[in-house]
Design a protein around this motif. Sequence first.
Motif, PDB file in Angstrom:
ATOM      1  N   PHE A  74       0.838  -1.214   0.136  1.00  0.00           N
ATOM      2  CA  PHE A  74       0.012   0.084   0.061  1.00  0.00           C
ATOM      3  C   PHE A  74       1.041   1.154   0.150  1.00  0.00           C
ATOM      4  O   PHE A  74       2.156   1.208   0.460  1.00  0.00           O
ATOM      5  N   ASP A  75       0.308   2.293  -0.353  1.00  0.00           N
ATOM      6  CA  ASP A  75       1.180   3.470  -0.394  1.00  0.00           C
ATOM      7  C   ASP A  75       0.753   4.613   0.585  1.00  0.00           C
ATOM      8  O   ASP A  75       1.093   5.620   0.518  1.00  0.00           O
ATOM      9  N   ARG A  76      -0.402   4.300   1.175  1.00  0.00           N
ATOM     10  CA  ARG A  76      -0.911   5.351   2.174  1.00  0.00           C
ATOM     11  C   ARG A  76      -1.466   4.594   3.362  1.00  0.00           C
ATOM     12  O   ARG A  76      -2.014   3.578   3.143  1.00  0.00           O
ATOM     13  N   SER A  77      -1.584   5.364   4.444  1.00  0.00           N
ATOM     14  CA  SER A  77      -1.941   4.878   5.598  1.00  0.00           C
ATOM     15  C   SER A  77      -2.702   6.015   6.687  1.00  0.00           C
ATOM     16  O   SER A  77      -2.258   7.132   6.592  1.00  0.00           O
ATOM     17  N   ILE A  78      -3.315   5.544   7.693  1.00  0.00           N
ATOM     18  CA  ILE A  78      -3.518   6.541   8.682  1.00  0.00           C
ATOM     19  C   ILE A  78      -3.589   5.812   9.963  1.00  0.00           C
ATOM     20  O   ILE A  78      -3.677   4.566  10.116  1.00  0.00           O
ATOM     21  N   ASN A  79      -3.157   6.414  11.165  1.00  0.00           N
ATOM     22  CA  ASN A  79      -2.918   6.049  12.345  1.00  0.00           C
ATOM     23  C   ASN A  79      -3.896   6.918  13.400  1.00  0.00           C
ATOM     24  O   ASN A  79      -3.633   8.061  13.618  1.00  0.00           O
ATOM     25  N   PRO A  80      -4.903   6.259  14.013  1.00  0.00           N
ATOM     26  CA  PRO A  80      -5.646   6.868  14.854  1.00  0.00           C
ATOM     27  C   PRO A  80      -5.016   7.371  16.371  1.00  0.00           C
ATOM     28  O   PRO A  80      -5.464   8.063  16.969  1.00  0.00           O
ATOM     29  N   TYR A  81      -4.025   6.322  16.639  1.00  0.00           N
ATOM     30  CA  TYR A  81      -3.507   6.447  17.927  1.00  0.00           C
ATOM     31  C   TYR A  81      -1.758   6.412  17.665  1.00  0.00           C
ATOM     32  O   TYR A  81      -1.312   5.913  16.931  1.00  0.00           O
ATOM     33  N   ARG A  82      -1.146   7.007  18.738  1.00  0.00           N
ATOM     34  CA  ARG A  82       0.413   7.032  18.598  1.00  0.00           C
ATOM     35  C   ARG A  82       0.407   6.104  20.255  1.00  0.00           C
ATOM     36  O   ARG A  82      -0.042   6.522  21.162  1.00  0.00           O
ATOM     37  N   GLY A  83       1.354   5.370  20.149  1.00  0.00           N
ATOM     38  CA  GLY A  83       1.621   4.402  21.257  1.00  0.00           C
ATOM     39  C   GLY A  83       0.554   3.240  21.419  1.00  0.00           C
ATOM     40  O   GLY A  83      -0.529   3.496  20.490  1.00  0.00           O
ATOM     41  N   CYS A  84       0.796   2.072  22.214  1.00  0.00           N
ATOM     42  CA  CYS A  84      -0.140   0.897  21.987  1.00  0.00           C
ATOM     43  C   CYS A  84      -0.368   0.290  23.257  1.00  0.00           C
ATOM     44  O   CYS A  84       0.615   0.026  23.521  1.00  0.00           O
ATOM     45  N   GLU A  85      -1.607   0.210  23.928  1.00  0.00           N
ATOM     46  CA  GLU A  85      -1.589  -0.221  25.086  1.00  0.00           C
ATOM     47  C   GLU A  85      -1.525  -1.682  25.109  1.00  0.00           C
ATOM     48  O   GLU A  85      -1.265  -2.466  26.348  1.00  0.00           O
ATOM     49  N   HIS A  86      -1.617  -2.483  24.001  1.00  0.00           N
ATOM     50  CA  HIS A  86      -1.402  -3.873  23.921  1.00  0.00           C
ATOM     51  C   HIS A  86      -0.049  -4.227  24.615  1.00  0.00           C
ATOM     52  O   HIS A  86       0.025  -5.412  25.361  1.00  0.00           O
ATOM     53  N   GLY A  87       0.863  -3.335  24.426  1.00  0.00           N
ATOM     54  CA  GLY A  87       2.208  -3.530  25.181  1.00  0.00           C
ATOM     55  C   GLY A  87       3.073  -4.567  24.520  1.00  0.00           C
ATOM     56  O   GLY A  87       3.954  -5.386  25.277  1.00  0.00           O
ATOM     57  N   CYS A  88       2.817  -5.016  23.260  1.00  0.00           N
ATOM     58  CA  CYS A  88       3.664  -6.137  22.690  1.00  0.00           C
ATOM     59  C   CYS A  88       5.163  -5.705  22.818  1.00  0.00           C
ATOM     60  O   CYS A  88       5.468  -4.818  22.126  1.00  0.00           O
ATOM     61  N   ILE A  89       5.917  -6.858  23.304  1.00  0.00           N
ATOM     62  CA  ILE A  89       7.135  -6.264  23.538  1.00  0.00           C
ATOM     63  C   ILE A  89       8.025  -6.214  22.343  1.00  0.00           C
ATOM     64  O   ILE A  89       9.274  -5.615  21.964  1.00  0.00           O
ATOM     65  N   TYR A  90       7.547  -6.834  21.277  1.00  0.00           N
ATOM     66  CA  TYR A  90       8.549  -6.892  19.950  1.00  0.00           C
ATOM     67  C   TYR A  90       7.793  -5.806  18.893  1.00  0.00           C
ATOM     68  O   TYR A  90       8.540  -5.875  17.902  1.00  0.00           O
ATOM     69  N   CYS A  91       7.113  -4.965  19.394  1.00  0.00           N
ATOM     70  CA  CYS A  91       6.451  -4.229  18.298  1.00  0.00           C
ATOM     71  C   CYS A  91       7.460  -3.143  17.515  1.00  0.00           C
ATOM     72  O   CYS A  91       8.191  -2.425  18.210  1.00  0.00           O
ATOM     73  N   PHE A  92       7.470  -3.268  16.458  1.00  0.00           N
ATOM     74  CA  PHE A  92       8.399  -2.495  15.545  1.00  0.00           C
ATOM     75  C   PHE A  92       8.257  -0.707  15.631  1.00  0.00           C
ATOM     76  O   PHE A  92       9.045  -0.175  15.092  1.00  0.00           O
ATOM     77  N   ALA A  93       7.079  -0.465  16.101  1.00  0.00           N
ATOM     78  CA  ALA A  93       6.613   0.813  16.201  1.00  0.00           C
ATOM     79  C   ALA A  93       6.998   1.497  17.543  1.00  0.00           C
ATOM     80  O   ALA A  93       6.931   2.762  17.515  1.00  0.00           O
ATOM     81  N   ARG A  94       7.651   0.688  18.352  1.00  0.00           N
ATOM     82  CA  ARG A  94       7.911   1.301  19.692  1.00  0.00           C
ATOM     83  C   ARG A  94       8.910   2.649  19.417  1.00  0.00           C
ATOM     84  O   ARG A  94       8.969   3.787  20.168  1.00  0.00           O
ATOM     85  N   PRO A  95      10.017   2.758  18.427  1.00  0.00           N
ATOM     86  CA  PRO A  95      10.919   3.635  18.299  1.00  0.00           C
ATOM     87  C   PRO A  95      10.137   5.115  17.918  1.00  0.00           C
ATOM     88  O   PRO A  95      10.834   6.046  17.988  1.00  0.00           O
ATOM     89  N   THR A  96       8.884   4.876  17.588  1.00  0.00           N
ATOM     90  CA  THR A  96       8.349   6.151  16.810  1.00  0.00           C
ATOM     91  C   THR A  96       7.727   6.900  18.260  1.00  0.00           C
ATOM     92  O   THR A  96       7.735   8.205  17.981  1.00  0.00           O
ATOM     93  N   HIS A  97       7.850   6.631  19.548  1.00  0.00           N
ATOM     94  CA  HIS A  97       7.595   7.225  20.693  1.00  0.00           C
ATOM     95  C   HIS A  97       8.783   8.174  20.877  1.00  0.00           C
ATOM     96  O   HIS A  97       8.396   9.157  21.495  1.00  0.00           O
ATOM     97  N   ALA A  98       9.904   7.689  20.501  1.00  0.00           N
ATOM     98  CA  ALA A  98      10.926   8.775  20.958  1.00  0.00           C
ATOM     99  C   ALA A  98      10.889  10.166  20.145  1.00  0.00           C
ATOM    100  O   ALA A  98      11.396  10.838  20.640  1.00  0.00           O
ATOM    101  N   TYR A  99      10.197  10.324  19.012  1.00  0.00           N
ATOM    102  CA  TYR A  99       9.904  11.402  18.300  1.00  0.00           C
ATOM    103  C   TYR A  99       8.823  12.365  19.165  1.00  0.00           C
ATOM    104  O   TYR A  99       9.139  13.649  19.167  1.00  0.00           O
ATOM    105  N   LEU A 100       8.336  11.716  20.138  1.00  0.00           N
ATOM    106  CA  LEU A 100       7.546  12.579  21.240  1.00  0.00           C
ATOM    107  C   LEU A 100       8.189  12.882  22.377  1.00  0.00           C
ATOM    108  O   LEU A 100       7.701  13.613  23.351  1.00  0.00           O
ATOM    109  N   GLY A 101       9.493  12.671  22.610  1.00  0.00           N
ATOM    110  CA  GLY A 101      10.421  13.055  23.648  1.00  0.00           C
ATOM    111  C   GLY A 101       9.979  11.824  24.864  1.00  0.00           C
ATOM    112  O   GLY A 101       9.856  12.266  25.915  1.00  0.00           O
ATOM    113  N   LEU A 102       9.459  10.911  24.411  1.00  0.00           N
ATOM    114  CA  LEU A 102       8.989   9.611  25.097  1.00  0.00           C
ATOM    115  C   LEU A 102       9.837   8.415  25.232  1.00  0.00           C
ATOM    116  O   LEU A 102      10.420   8.241  24.048  1.00  0.00           O
TER     117      LEU A 102
END
Length: 365
Positions: A74-102
Amino acid sequence: MFYIGQMDSDLPIDKARRRGRGAVSNAAGRFEPARSEEGDGWDIPEARPGFRTEVRAEAPRSLITYNSSPDLPFDRSINPYRGCEHGCIYCFARPTHAYLGLSPGLDFETRLVARPEAAQVLRRELRSRKYQVAPIAIGTNTDPYQPIEKEWRVTRSCLEVLQAFQHPVAIVTKGALIERDLDILAPMAEQGLLRVGISLTTLDADLSRRMEPRAPSPARRLQMIRRLSAAGVPVRVMTSPLVPGLTDHELEALLQAGQAAGASSASWIMLRLPLEVSPLWQEWLAEHAPGRAGRIMARLREMHGGKDYDARWGHRMRGEGQYAEMVQQRFRRAARRLGLDAPQPKLRCDLFRVPVERGDQLSLF
């Protein structure tokens, strides 16, 4: 004690404080100063609170994110939330929280961002004369049906917009809340506008609880597949991520279970450890699977030229080498045997239309 930084070090945090969470620590992200704790000279024990889920609202200026990656369908996406309460330890999206200073650690699963105005922004972007329709993916970064969706309903409001525009959409989730929206999803699927991927990592409920602490159990996800497919929604079972030395032996069983539940296609992705995910994953292994940690990391490095992760296109999703090829062959054989090797049907783009709203100029023809 007195604290420097944000009061959470990069050392493992007491288990009682992080109960029900995936990450072991809350280390600083790559864009913020190091966090540390120092004593104030008073040797008095202090109770520290647990990590509760906090949600703040964000007003997005734009919602649709475009990409040109050859690894993605796909060439486009939307994300309703930043971060994820599921807490999957392997989640590749974790580094995106660094952009928020978190922190990509415990902050990622406890300090969340909701985008309540997402539907209005999406409607504006779809109404643009420059917009050219193509399938939109939802859930490619963080889960659109994580627990806070029950209250915030951002995903549902975006789906209502997409349905009104008869816009094609592909959803990836492991959240059972998706069943709530069958009144929208089933009609869209009937029009050829929708397909869904359900992530199934393991059939071991105990392992799932430790790796994905606030996600639905494997049995519950199979039930989701049954209910969605029974409603006419095309479902793909996603055996992702596959962890060498931990879940790889389940590959055929995962596909079999998905097919029995009603999935019509399947896919797989190898465990990915970009940036801060690698140390977080290795901390988790040291606590939950210390006897397997060496073998697991050796396999991963074998597939990535000696590194924990190689982000090259065409390589990052599955690695390379004998082990990666063996897994690919196992997947192909099992998927073919189970009838899961056919691609999901293409989503229709020809039905797209801009709904008439008050103030619009009506066409004479």
